[in-house]
Design a protein around this motif. Structure first.
Motif, PDB file in Angstrom:
ATOM      1  N   ALA A 253      17.582  -6.928 -22.669  1.00  0.00           N
ATOM      2  CA  ALA A 253      17.588  -5.989 -21.532  1.00  0.00           C
ATOM      3  C   ALA A 253      16.351  -6.252 -20.678  1.00  0.00           C
ATOM      4  O   ALA A 253      15.452  -5.420 -20.579  1.00  0.00           O
ATOM      5  CB  ALA A 253      17.611  -4.542 -22.040  1.00  0.00           C
TER       6      ALA A 253
ATOM      7  N   THR B  54      15.397  -3.777 -17.749  1.00  0.00           N
ATOM      8  CA  THR B  54      15.089  -2.454 -18.296  1.00  0.00           C
ATOM      9  C   THR B  54      13.711  -2.451 -18.937  1.00  0.00           C
ATOM     10  O   THR B  54      12.900  -1.539 -18.716  1.00  0.00           O
ATOM     11  CB  THR B  54      16.162  -2.046 -19.316  1.00  0.00           C
TER      12      THR B  54
ATOM     13  N   ASN C 144      22.117  -1.009 -14.607  1.00  0.00           N
ATOM     14  CA  ASN C 144      22.424  -0.650 -15.990  1.00  0.00           C
ATOM     15  C   ASN C 144      22.717  -1.923 -16.801  1.00  0.00           C
ATOM     16  O   ASN C 144      23.686  -2.626 -16.522  1.00  0.00           O
ATOM     17  CB  ASN C 144      23.631   0.290 -16.017  1.00  0.00           C
ATOM     18  N   GLU C 145      21.880  -2.212 -17.788  1.00  0.00           N
ATOM     19  CA  GLU C 145      22.069  -3.394 -18.630  1.00  0.00           C
ATOM     20  C   GLU C 145      22.715  -3.047 -19.979  1.00  0.00           C
ATOM     21  O   GLU C 145      22.570  -3.778 -20.954  1.00  0.00           O
ATOM     22  CB  GLU C 145      20.725  -4.089 -18.870  1.00  0.00           C
ATOM     23  N   ALA C 146      23.445  -1.937 -20.020  1.00  0.00           N
ATOM     24  CA  ALA C 146      24.057  -1.513 -21.287  1.00  0.00           C
ATOM     25  C   ALA C 146      25.016  -2.565 -21.836  1.00  0.00           C
ATOM     26  O   ALA C 146      25.076  -2.780 -23.046  1.00  0.00           O
ATOM     27  CB  ALA C 146      24.774  -0.175 -21.112  1.00  0.00           C
TER      28      ALA C 146
ATOM     29  N   ALA D 247      23.110  -5.628 -23.382  1.00  0.00           N
ATOM     30  CA  ALA D 247      22.348  -5.126 -24.533  1.00  0.00           C
ATOM     31  C   ALA D 247      23.287  -4.844 -25.704  1.00  0.00           C
ATOM     32  O   ALA D 247      23.014  -5.215 -26.851  1.00  0.00           O
ATOM     33  CB  ALA D 247      21.576  -3.869 -24.145  1.00  0.00           C
TER      34      ALA D 247
ATOM     35  N   TYR E 254      28.097   1.158 -24.573  1.00  0.00           N
ATOM     36  CA  TYR E 254      28.956   0.521 -23.580  1.00  0.00           C
ATOM     37  C   TYR E 254      30.387   0.398 -24.108  1.00  0.00           C
ATOM     38  O   TYR E 254      30.612   0.008 -25.258  1.00  0.00           O
ATOM     39  CB  TYR E 254      28.420  -0.867 -23.238  1.00  0.00           C
TER      40      TYR E 254
ATOM     41  N   CYS F 233      21.823   2.182 -21.664  1.00  0.00           N
ATOM     42  CA  CYS F 233      21.179   0.944 -22.099  1.00  0.00           C
ATOM     43  C   CYS F 233      20.083   1.183 -23.139  1.00  0.00           C
ATOM     44  O   CYS F 233      19.041   1.773 -22.835  1.00  0.00           O
ATOM     45  CB  CYS F 233      20.589   0.204 -20.902  1.00  0.00           C
TER      46      CYS F 233
END
Length: 198
Positions: free
Chosen positions: A48, A51, A98-100, A103, A142, A153
């Motif tokens: 991430a 983030t 959003n890097e959910a 990740a 996610y 995330c």
């Protein structure tokens, strides 16, 4: 970038070396000093990156000092890093993507002891606020690219001080200024700083 380009022709004249193995990315650690004790989190920049960079930016700017954990729900999570004791929101930078999804695909889950970004219903609204899971919260992971399935995330985990998190989780909460689950007595973040790994 110009300096790098100047070096490249000289490198091209040397015999080709075998490709170097990419070094694993260092996992920074941050100590969040709360009024219930220190909590140290280890971050995952490889999974991430935006983030983690965003969180570290706030840490290095001293943003978290003087903020509180303003939302505490037993058996769920503790949330903080964005509000002052009078429940006014501290100014922050622009929201981050959003890097959910990456990740999650990299193995990070909303499990007990992980740290993740708080946001509104808009998946791209996370700024400074974060939360620490006090239970396994798969519902926050996610699912799909839709707004409802975008998830939250996770970008690291608590490596020491979970006992402080558990104490915070158990504080008495009330309704204040139209907000639910606010600790009756302020749970303060005294400081947040990057610390060396042991």
């Amino acid at each position: 970038m110009a300096a790098l380009l100047c070096v490249l022709p000289a490198l091209a004249q040397t015999p080709a070396a075998p490709p170097a193995q990419e070094a694993p990315q260092a996992r920074p650690r941050v100590q969040i000093l709360t009024s219930y004790g220190p909590v140290v989190v280890e971050l995952e920049p490889a999974l991430a990156p935006k983030t983690v960079a965003n969180f570290l930016r706030y840490v290095k700017e001293g943003h978290y000092a003087g903020t509180i954990f303003h939302r505490v729900i037993a058996g769920f999570m503790i949330q903080g890093g964005g509000m002052l004791p009078d429940l006014t929101e501290k100014p922050c930078h622009e929201p981050i993507p959003n890097e959910a999804a990456p990740a999650f695909q990299g193995g990070l889950r909303n499990t007990r002891g992980t740290i993740a970004m708080a946001r509104t219903e808009d998946p791209g609204s996370a700024a400074a606020q974060f939360y620490i899971n006090t239970a396994d919260n798969a519902a926050l992971d996610y699912k799909d690219p839709s707004a409802a399935g975008a998830g939250y995330c996770v970008f690291g985990r608590v490596v020491s001080g979970m006992e402080a998190v558990d104490k915070i989780e158990k504080v008495n909460t009330i309704m204040r200024k139209g907000m639910q689950n606010v600790p009756e007595y302020a749970v303060r973040i005294k400081s947040a700083e990057v610390v060396a790994a042991p």
